[in-house]
Design a protein around this motif. Structure first.
Motif: not given
Ligand code: CA
Ligand code: UD1
Length: 458
Positions: A23, A102, A227
């Motif tokens: 990510k 993130d 996310n």
């Molecule tokens: Ca998160």
């Protein structure tokens, strides 16, 4: 204030991204998320940074060769992730700034404030919070009647009443090092996700009577955690508007900020105007009084001043001042346009140098060429630079005139002020000030049409 170190949690898989890449490597504003977080911490004065890696760590390390990191082999939760740093932090470190890999929109000023607030209040933990209209997915900040932070409850563990709380955990905190690691030994996995939650440290501190503070951001967008790809697009949009606002405040006109994408590393001087649907990426620098766009892509270029680039794609090149490019030009890597150059409609230039005042106005391919000053390249001229095996160079000296629809078969040299007749296929060098004609001589057959008609009628 004692020594501070930063820890960035970046070991998670990011399941909801549905990606083969970790990510934190997904770009926002043209840079991997992790890079934004690293830069924010560094700009806030935290230079000693550890990154917790796990999923796809080889890929992360390929892009971030110089980072210090620890490995979390199994992703058992944010508390477990942070615990992996226990022995890797220098003994002299007293405070730990914790960031999420993130959450790339975090601002350095906010981190600075958070650190100062933590130190001034002599807190054991200070959590950065924000009030957001849709707190779905975030941990909620639980306060007691006196307003003190009592704990953090994850969305999935929250009661209906707690779900109504709009103040959320950003995932950014400052902790006192010793107490943090003591508390991390006490957390368990008794929760909806069966994970070691870092957020439980806050409740432990409160229960033990250790001071916990919270600082709320003025701009709630900066705590946004990414996310899934919908949030990725939203973060990219926010980053883009931030960059555009910064440029506008510095004197650049951006006619439609919503459709203009300018990477964070791009520099543009005042009084340049950016038209809609323009993408400027990488390490591009643009001088003042330029007009760029609409529908233009520029990547890793340096552009001088007072240059116009319309509806074009310009890559890894240097464009001078007072140039005109486009509409519909494609300038490929390693091209240099000196000042006052014109590259017009449907022209492709590759790895070539074009001298001051020279013009390639229409329908041309110029590749591996060196063109001196004040050369005119007629419409439809092609440098034939490739023989099927290798590339060859074309050299055109100053003041030369290349007639329309000429093929220049490289390697070939055109001398100073030489004149090439339209429609020529040039395979030999042309001396200075010579005229070169390389085409079939025209023949007119008088009365041919009438004769043919008569023949057809018979
Ligand atoms: Ca998160
Ligand atoms: C977390 C917080 C939540 C907060 C939100 C802010 C917890 C339990 N929850 O939730 O209160 O509102 O962030 O965005 O901390 N990570 C690891 N190892 C792991 C698990 C996660 O390194 O084992 C990393 C992830 O890569 C990510 C960060 O920690 O960068 C946050 O993890 P994530 O699973 O996204 O937590 P959230 O559910 O968003």
């Amino acid at each position: 204030m004692g020594e501070i170190a930063g820890v960035i949690l970046a070991a998670g898989l990011g399941k909801r991204m549905r990606s083969k890449y970790p990510k934190v490597l997904h770009p926002v504003g043209g840079k991997p998320m992790l890079q934004h977080v690293l830069e924010a911490a560094e700009k806030a004065g935290v230079n000693d940074i550890l990154v917790v890696l796990g999923h796809g760590r080889d890929m992360v390390l390929d892009e971030f060769e110089d980072i210090s990191y620890v490995v979390q082999e199994q992703q058992l939760g944010t508390g477990h992730a942070l615990y992996q740093c226990r022995d890797a932090l220098k003994p002299s470190v007293e405070h730990v700034l914790v960031l999420c890999g993130d959450a790339p929109l975090i601002k350095p000023e906010t981190l600075k404030k958070l650190i100062d607030y933590h130190v001034e209040n002599k807190s054991y933990a200070t959590v950065l919070t924000a009030e957001i209209p849709n707190p779905e997915g975030y941990g909620r900040i639980i306060r007691d009647d006196a307003g003190n932070v009592r704990g953090i409850v994850e969305h999935r563990d929250a009661s209906p009443k707690e779900l109504e709380i709009k103040e959320v955990n950003s995932g950014t905190y400052v902790f006192s090092r010793r107490e943090l690691f003591e508390a991390l030994e006490k957390i368990d996995t008794q929760n909806a996700q069966g994970e070691y939650y870092l957020t439980d440290v806050i409740g432990i501190f409160f229960d033990e009577g250790k001071k916990v503070s919270a600082l709320m951001t003025e701009d709630p967008t900066e705590i946004m955690g990414i996310n899934d790809r919908i949030q990725l697009a939203e973060a990219d949009r926010i980053m883009r508007l931030r960059k555009n606002e910064e440029l506008m405040l510095s004197g650049v006109t951006i006619l439609d900020p919503e459709t203009t994408k300018i990477d964070s590393g791009v520099v543009i001087a005042p009084d340049t105007v950016i038209y809609p649907f323009t993408i400027i990426e990488g390490n591009t620098e643009i001088g003042e009084d330029c007009r760029i766009g609409p529908f233009t892509t520029i990547v890793d270029c340096v552009v001088g001043r007072d240059t116009v680039i319309r509806n074009s794609v310009v890559l890894e090149s240097r464009i001078g001042s007072h140039c005109k490019v486009g509409p519909f030009a494609h300038i490929r890597p390693e091209t240099v346009l000196k000042d006052y150059v014109k590259v017009g409609d449907f022209v492709e230039i590759k790895k070539s140098k074009i001298g001051e005042g020279s013009k390639v106005p229409h329908l041309s391919y110029v590749g591996d060429a060196e063109i001196e000053e004040n050369v005119n390249i007629g419409a439809g001229t092609i440098t034939c630079n490739y023989d099927g095996e290798r590339k060859w160079k074309t050299f055109i000296d100053e003041g030369a005139f290349i007639g329309s629809n000429t093929s220049l078969v490289a390697p070939v040299k055109i001398g100073k002020r030489a004149f090439v007749a339209a429609g020529s296929t040039i395979t030999r060098d042309v001396p200075k000030e010579a005229l070169a004609i390389a085409r079939e001589k025209q023949k007119n057959i008088e009365g041919w049409v009438r004769k043919k008609k008569k023949k057809d009628d018979d």
